[in-house]
Write a protein that holds these residues in place. Structure first.
Motif, PDB file in Angstrom:
ATOM      1  N   GLY A  44      39.405  39.119  54.113  1.00  0.00           N
ATOM      2  CA  GLY A  44      38.412  39.810  54.928  1.00  0.00           C
ATOM      3  C   GLY A  44      38.816  41.233  55.256  1.00  0.00           C
ATOM      4  O   GLY A  44      38.028  42.182  55.095  1.00  0.00           O
ATOM      5  N   ILE A  45      40.052  41.405  55.707  1.00  0.00           N
ATOM      6  CA  ILE A  45      40.525  42.746  56.065  1.00  0.00           C
ATOM      7  C   ILE A  45      40.610  43.640  54.830  1.00  0.00           C
ATOM      8  O   ILE A  45      40.217  44.821  54.868  1.00  0.00           O
ATOM      9  CB  ILE A  45      41.910  42.659  56.760  1.00  0.00           C
ATOM     10  N   PHE A  46      41.100  43.094  53.716  1.00  0.00           N
ATOM     11  CA  PHE A  46      41.187  43.892  52.493  1.00  0.00           C
ATOM     12  C   PHE A  46      39.822  44.394  52.049  1.00  0.00           C
ATOM     13  O   PHE A  46      39.658  45.567  51.668  1.00  0.00           O
ATOM     14  CB  PHE A  46      41.832  43.070  51.375  1.00  0.00           C
ATOM     15  N   LEU A  47      38.816  43.528  52.089  1.00  0.00           N
ATOM     16  CA  LEU A  47      37.481  43.931  51.642  1.00  0.00           C
ATOM     17  C   LEU A  47      36.850  44.950  52.600  1.00  0.00           C
ATOM     18  O   LEU A  47      36.128  45.852  52.157  1.00  0.00           O
ATOM     19  CB  LEU A  47      36.579  42.702  51.502  1.00  0.00           C
ATOM     20  N   VAL A  48      37.121  44.827  53.896  1.00  0.00           N
ATOM     21  CA  VAL A  48      36.648  45.843  54.846  1.00  0.00           C
ATOM     22  C   VAL A  48      37.270  47.196  54.520  1.00  0.00           C
ATOM     23  O   VAL A  48      36.576  48.231  54.460  1.00  0.00           O
ATOM     24  CB  VAL A  48      36.976  45.434  56.300  1.00  0.00           C
ATOM     25  N   LEU A  49      38.580  47.205  54.297  1.00  0.00           N
ATOM     26  CA  LEU A  49      39.276  48.461  53.976  1.00  0.00           C
ATOM     27  C   LEU A  49      38.803  49.036  52.644  1.00  0.00           C
ATOM     28  O   LEU A  49      38.612  50.256  52.512  1.00  0.00           O
ATOM     29  CB  LEU A  49      40.792  48.219  53.936  1.00  0.00           C
ATOM     30  N   ALA A  50      38.604  48.161  51.667  1.00  0.00           N
ATOM     31  CA  ALA A  50      38.146  48.629  50.351  1.00  0.00           C
ATOM     32  C   ALA A  50      36.752  49.224  50.442  1.00  0.00           C
ATOM     33  O   ALA A  50      36.463  50.265  49.829  1.00  0.00           O
ATOM     34  CB  ALA A  50      38.164  47.468  49.355  1.00  0.00           C
ATOM     35  N   PHE A  51      35.881  48.605  51.231  1.00  0.00           N
ATOM     36  CA  PHE A  51      34.520  49.119  51.376  1.00  0.00           C
ATOM     37  C   PHE A  51      34.532  50.441  52.134  1.00  0.00           C
ATOM     38  O   PHE A  51      33.769  51.358  51.812  1.00  0.00           O
ATOM     39  CB  PHE A  51      33.642  48.094  52.102  1.00  0.00           C
ATOM     40  N   LEU A  60      30.879  45.150  45.595  1.00  0.00           N
ATOM     41  CA  LEU A  60      31.350  43.880  46.151  1.00  0.00           C
ATOM     42  C   LEU A  60      31.040  42.698  45.240  1.00  0.00           C
ATOM     43  O   LEU A  60      31.752  41.682  45.287  1.00  0.00           O
ATOM     44  CB  LEU A  60      30.734  43.649  47.531  1.00  0.00           C
ATOM     45  N   ILE A  61      29.986  42.789  44.418  1.00  0.00           N
ATOM     46  CA  ILE A  61      29.696  41.716  43.465  1.00  0.00           C
ATOM     47  C   ILE A  61      30.889  41.500  42.532  1.00  0.00           C
ATOM     48  O   ILE A  61      31.194  40.367  42.133  1.00  0.00           O
ATOM     49  CB  ILE A  61      28.421  42.036  42.658  1.00  0.00           C
ATOM     50  N   LEU A  62      31.581  42.576  42.207  1.00  0.00           N
ATOM     51  CA  LEU A  62      32.747  42.486  41.332  1.00  0.00           C
ATOM     52  C   LEU A  62      34.044  42.265  42.112  1.00  0.00           C
ATOM     53  O   LEU A  62      34.849  41.394  41.776  1.00  0.00           O
ATOM     54  CB  LEU A  62      32.859  43.756  40.483  1.00  0.00           C
ATOM     55  N   LEU A  63      34.231  43.056  43.178  1.00  0.00           N
ATOM     56  CA  LEU A  63      35.498  43.002  43.912  1.00  0.00           C
ATOM     57  C   LEU A  63      35.631  41.742  44.749  1.00  0.00           C
ATOM     58  O   LEU A  63      36.730  41.172  44.839  1.00  0.00           O
ATOM     59  CB  LEU A  63      35.620  44.244  44.807  1.00  0.00           C
ATOM     60  N   GLY A  64      34.536  41.278  45.358  1.00  0.00           N
ATOM     61  CA  GLY A  64      34.601  40.110  46.234  1.00  0.00           C
ATOM     62  C   GLY A  64      35.097  38.859  45.528  1.00  0.00           C
ATOM     63  O   GLY A  64      36.119  38.273  45.918  1.00  0.00           O
ATOM     64  N   PRO A  65      34.412  38.415  44.464  1.00  0.00           N
ATOM     65  CA  PRO A  65      34.887  37.224  43.746  1.00  0.00           C
ATOM     66  C   PRO A  65      36.282  37.393  43.163  1.00  0.00           C
ATOM     67  O   PRO A  65      37.079  36.443  43.164  1.00  0.00           O
ATOM     68  CB  PRO A  65      33.843  37.057  42.637  1.00  0.00           C
ATOM     69  N   ALA A  66      36.602  38.599  42.671  1.00  0.00           N
ATOM     70  CA  ALA A  66      37.935  38.819  42.096  1.00  0.00           C
ATOM     71  C   ALA A  66      39.014  38.648  43.156  1.00  0.00           C
ATOM     72  O   ALA A  66      40.050  37.998  42.920  1.00  0.00           O
ATOM     73  CB  ALA A  66      38.009  40.216  41.485  1.00  0.00           C
ATOM     74  N   THR A  67      38.791  39.217  44.330  1.00  0.00           N
ATOM     75  CA  THR A  67      39.752  39.083  45.429  1.00  0.00           C
ATOM     76  C   THR A  67      39.869  37.638  45.871  1.00  0.00           C
ATOM     77  O   THR A  67      40.974  37.134  46.131  1.00  0.00           O
ATOM     78  CB  THR A  67      39.328  39.962  46.614  1.00  0.00           C
TER      79      THR A  67
END
Length: 472
Positions: free
Chosen positions: A242-249, A452-459
């Motif tokens: 969760g934190i990684f995806l917030v920072l990435a976005f 996020l369609i790509l990064l979310g599932p990969a993460t």
């Protein structure tokens, strides 16, 4: 903005004539007929009437969730009622069978866990702890645009781990509206705020079991198979993701919108005028601390998270932070939807339909890891056009039929992927709240949504597979 949209104006006129029921009824009948036709061809495979019945119900439920001929929560009620009719009587299937499993979803641990989260969120709203979080963000991160955006997104993400994503977004969006008006809706910073906050609420909810409904569905489905994940078990992989995806976005928004160097004026932001009862505020803080600590330390004291959920329900009503009228406004429809989704998942497993589907999937000339990737992509794509709860309800039971360790990992990957659907205003209630302000266009969600369609599932794949190798 909305009044100038001819489609929206036509819809308003249509509703004024009170003819909406004609559209809903015809759509329901259309879905029913399509499900019947598809089931007719499926019947030729010879799996038996119980499998055919659940297959028909699955097809019909998917159609109703996608078209929203009836509200999503009503689909949940419909699923349970239809399962009781099919398996609890001999009207449709010749031999009846026990139906306690389907009715029992109303009292599952997942339902109680979500209910406890609803009470905590309402208590925080009543004593304005939500606004306090916003003011804390301003003090902590200052007025530099990129730092303030980071602070607002992190605050939103963390808050959504214990509050409803929808409520968190509504709280934060209402707080930054004056700033957006000041900057102008075409300002890159306004666009960053109005896309970043709903994104942070959605992916931040990945951090805990109660942060997003798909999380609870995955945990509930695994519990039915005898695999129990504690609150802390989930956080081991969910919180970092969760934190990684917030920072990435956030990094994506800063780079894409070129917001460095902008000047912003925080003096226009709203200030609280209502006086909050100090006793009630302390009661909420105490309840919040006790509840979260008990959730986190479940392996130590052994009290199930569902039982711990009674703490906020009892304490916040006993101290009169939450009154009867406020209880009536809680999102009970979400519980109905979750109960129905869990019941459908149980039915898919009980009649063997999940195993049938997965046997066909496993026969494809791709490795199991590739199947897990397909599941994650299907989850995020489905969640962009239908309820993420519904998508999780369909895919999680199928993932359980995979061989270990994928039978544990894939349901979790699916749940996380379902929270990464941000392509359209309708993809998530958080996006819809931002879009409803009239200050952002639909196309402005697309770049971040595609990312996020790509990064979310990969993460999710990386984090959950590493966790499963170490802890499962």
């Amino acid at each position: 903005m909305f009044d100038s949209d001819s489609r929206y104006a036509a819809l308003k006129w249509y509703r004024k004539l009170r003819l909406g029921w004609i559209f809903n009824t015809s759509t329901f009948i259309g879905n029913f007929v399509i499900a019947l036709v598809v089931t007719y061809f499926f019947d030729g495979l010879g799996y038996g009437e119980a499998v055919n019945y659940v297959f028909f119900l699955s097809m019909l439920s998917i159609g109703l969730w996608v078209t929203e001929a009836i509200p999503p929560f009503a689909v949940g009620i419909f699923i349970i009622a239809t399962l009781l009719l099919g398996f609890g009587t001999d009207y449709i299937i010749e031999e009846s069978s026990p139906v306690d499993l389907y009715v029992g979803t109303w009292t599952s641990n997942v339902i109680w866990l979500l209910l406890g989260g609803f009470f905590l969120a309402e208590g925080m709203r009543v004593v304005e702890l939500d606004r306090s979080l916003f003011r804390f963000t301003i003090r902590r991160f200052g007025s530099k645009p990129e730092q303030l955006l980071l602070g607002l997104m992190l605050t939103t993400g963390v808050a959504s781990m214990v509050m409803s994503n929808t409520a968190t977004t509504a709280m934060m969006i209402s707080s930054i509206i004056p700033l957006v008006h000041l900057m102008g809706k075409k300002s890159p910073y306004s666009i960053a705020l109005l896309t970043g906050i709903p994104a942070a609420a959605s992916v931040g909810g990945i951090g805990t079991i109660i942060g997003s409904t798909p999380n609870a569905i995955a945990v509930g489905a695994l519990a039915e198979k005898g695999i129990n994940l504690t609150f802390m078990d989930w956080m081991i992989f969910g919180f970092p993701v969760g934190i990684f995806l917030v920072l990435a976005f956030w990094k994506f928004l800063v780079s894409r919108n070129h917001i460095k160097g902008l000047e912003i004026d925080l003096s226009k932001l709203p200030k609280s005028t209502d006086k909050v009862d100090p006793f009630k505020r302390k009661a909420v803080i105490f309840t919040l601390i006790v509840t979260i600590l008990m959730w986190l330390t479940e392996p130590v004291h052994g009290i199930p998270v569902a039982a711990t959920s009674a703490v906020p329900i009892v304490l916040l009503t006993m101290t009169q932070v939450i009154m009867a009228d406020q209880v009536r406004t809680l999102p009970w429809d979400t519980l109905m939807l979750v109960a129905g989704g869990l019941a459908l998942g149980i039915a898919l497993v009980e009649v063997g339909l999940a195993d049938i589907v997965m046997n066909e999937v496993n026969s494809l000339p791709i490795p199991t890891f590739g199947i897990a990737i397909v599941f994650s992509l299907v989850a995020v794509l489905l969640s962009n056009v239908m309820s993420n709860t519904a998508a999780a309800s369909i895919l999680v039971p199928l993932g359980l039929a995979l061989p270990a360790p994928y039978s544990v990992a894939v349901p979790l990957i699916v749940a996380i992927s379902c929270s990464c659907s941000l392509l359209l205003p309708v993809s998530t209630p958080s996006n819809a709240i931002s879009y409803a302000t009239g200050l952002i266009e639909q196309k402005q969600f697309r770049p971040g949504g595609l990312m996020l369609i790509l990064l979310g599932p990969a993460t999710a794949m990386v984090a959950v597979m590493l966790w499963s190798l170490v802890f499962v």
